[in-house]
Write a protein that holds these residues in place. Structure first.
Motif, PDB file in Angstrom:
ATOM      1  N   PHE A  67      67.688   5.609  23.931  1.00  0.00           N
ATOM      2  CA  PHE A  67      68.143   4.253  23.656  1.00  0.00           C
ATOM      3  C   PHE A  67      67.117   3.249  24.159  1.00  0.00           C
ATOM      4  O   PHE A  67      66.500   3.433  25.205  1.00  0.00           O
ATOM      5  N   LYS A  68      66.958   2.193  23.394  1.00  0.00           N
ATOM      6  CA  LYS A  68      65.961   1.169  23.686  1.00  0.00           C
ATOM      7  C   LYS A  68      66.100   0.596  25.090  1.00  0.00           C
ATOM      8  O   LYS A  68      65.108   0.426  25.797  1.00  0.00           O
ATOM      9  N   GLU A  69      67.331   0.314  25.512  1.00  0.00           N
ATOM     10  CA  GLU A  69      67.517  -0.291  26.833  1.00  0.00           C
ATOM     11  C   GLU A  69      67.246   0.694  27.969  1.00  0.00           C
ATOM     12  O   GLU A  69      67.142   0.285  29.117  1.00  0.00           O
ATOM     13  N   ARG A  70      67.117   1.987  27.676  1.00  0.00           N
ATOM     14  CA  ARG A  70      66.827   3.000  28.696  1.00  0.00           C
ATOM     15  C   ARG A  70      65.391   3.517  28.605  1.00  0.00           C
ATOM     16  O   ARG A  70      65.016   4.420  29.340  1.00  0.00           O
ATOM     17  N   ALA A  71      64.602   2.947  27.725  1.00  0.00           N
ATOM     18  CA  ALA A  71      63.254   3.459  27.471  1.00  0.00           C
ATOM     19  C   ALA A  71      62.367   3.391  28.714  1.00  0.00           C
ATOM     20  O   ALA A  71      61.584   4.315  28.971  1.00  0.00           O
ATOM     21  N   HIS A  72      62.459   2.322  29.506  1.00  0.00           N
ATOM     22  CA  HIS A  72      61.614   2.223  30.703  1.00  0.00           C
ATOM     23  C   HIS A  72      61.981   3.307  31.712  1.00  0.00           C
ATOM     24  O   HIS A  72      61.113   3.851  32.392  1.00  0.00           O
ATOM     25  N   LEU A  73      63.262   3.657  31.802  1.00  0.00           N
ATOM     26  CA  LEU A  73      63.680   4.745  32.695  1.00  0.00           C
ATOM     27  C   LEU A  73      63.198   6.095  32.164  1.00  0.00           C
ATOM     28  O   LEU A  73      62.812   6.975  32.935  1.00  0.00           O
ATOM     29  N   TRP A  74      63.219   6.233  30.844  1.00  0.00           N
ATOM     30  CA  TRP A  74      62.746   7.481  30.244  1.00  0.00           C
ATOM     31  C   TRP A  74      61.244   7.653  30.474  1.00  0.00           C
ATOM     32  O   TRP A  74      60.775   8.776  30.704  1.00  0.00           O
ATOM     33  N   ALA A  75      60.489   6.571  30.421  1.00  0.00           N
ATOM     34  CA  ALA A  75      59.044   6.651  30.670  1.00  0.00           C
ATOM     35  C   ALA A  75      58.789   7.176  32.089  1.00  0.00           C
ATOM     36  O   ALA A  75      57.945   8.061  32.295  1.00  0.00           O
ATOM     37  N   ARG A  76      59.509   6.673  33.060  1.00  0.00           N
ATOM     38  CA  ARG A  76      59.371   7.126  34.444  1.00  0.00           C
ATOM     39  C   ARG A  76      59.798   8.589  34.569  1.00  0.00           C
ATOM     40  O   ARG A  76      59.155   9.384  35.233  1.00  0.00           O
ATOM     41  N   ARG A  77      60.906   8.934  33.917  1.00  0.00           N
ATOM     42  CA  ARG A  77      61.406  10.307  33.963  1.00  0.00           C
ATOM     43  C   ARG A  77      60.404  11.272  33.327  1.00  0.00           C
ATOM     44  O   ARG A  77      60.205  12.386  33.819  1.00  0.00           O
ATOM     45  N   SER A  78      59.773  10.855  32.245  1.00  0.00           N
ATOM     46  CA  SER A  78      58.772  11.702  31.585  1.00  0.00           C
ATOM     47  C   SER A  78      57.602  11.996  32.524  1.00  0.00           C
ATOM     48  O   SER A  78      57.080  13.115  32.540  1.00  0.00           O
TER      49      SER A  78
END
Length: 194
Positions: A67-78
């Motif tokens: 989801f777009k609003e979670r993309a920054h968290l996904w980048a960190r998680r990646s």
């Protein structure tokens, strides 16, 4: 006709809800220092940090279900997942400090991290304690989530977190003249402004 238009609107809304490649590119450009610093703290090695950063970027832009609003968290998680794959930190890592690695890192740290010379204490933790400290304290992952991502027991995470905090704070108490220093500030990471 009305049904078809409604269906098309629903599909359009759903596709806009997911992050695109350009969303991730924007995140990696805007948060480059913070994301690289995360990579550097996790890997404790500038070359591995670059690998980790790039693999996190590749994983992020190829994912179509975030989801777009979670993309920054996904980048960190990646980046965290890439570092875990790269280093495979285990609970039985030695408890020794890796002081020899610290001096080469100092010259290659992003400008925002140079303002916090104490980040080297986090890098000096053994790899498992370092991962647990960063994931649980700085990134605020639960002990359960840390244990799942690191492939270990919750008790290993809790023990490593306690040991890391104990080590980091004992070094601070011995080295610092300011007694009320915030632990996140001490770690050398500006996580508040991510």
């Amino acid at each position: 006709m009305k049904e078809q238009k409604l269906t098309q609107n629903c599909k359009s809304t759903r596709s806009n809800a997911y992050a695109t490649r350009s969303d991730f590119c924007r995140i990696y450009v805007e948060q480059m220092n913070s994301l690289y610093l995360l990579s550097l703290l996790l890997t404790a090695d500038p070359q591995k940090a670059e690998q980790c950063f790039l693999s996190g970027f590749d994983d992020s832009v190829s994912n179509k279900s975030v989801f777009k609003e979670r993309a920054h968290l996904w980048a960190r998680r990646s980046i965290i997942l890439g570092a875990i794959r790269l280093l495979c930190p285990r609970p039985n890592d030695g408890n020794d400090l890796h002081e020899a690695r610290l001096s080469p890192l100092i010259g290659k740290v992003p400008a925002e991290a140079r303002a916090y010379p104490n980040f080297a204490r986090v890098v000096g933790l053994n790899s498992f304690e370092r991962f647990v400290f960063i994931m649980s304290i700085l990134e605020k992952y639960s002990a359960q989530e840390c244990s799942l991502l690191l492939g270990c027991f919750r008790r290993d995470v809790i023990s490593a977190r306690t040991a890391a905090i104990r080590h980091v704070t004992s070094v601070v108490i011995a080295a610092e003249t300011k007694p009320n220093r915030d632990l996140v500030d001490f770690a050398g990471v500006n996580y508040v402004n991510r």
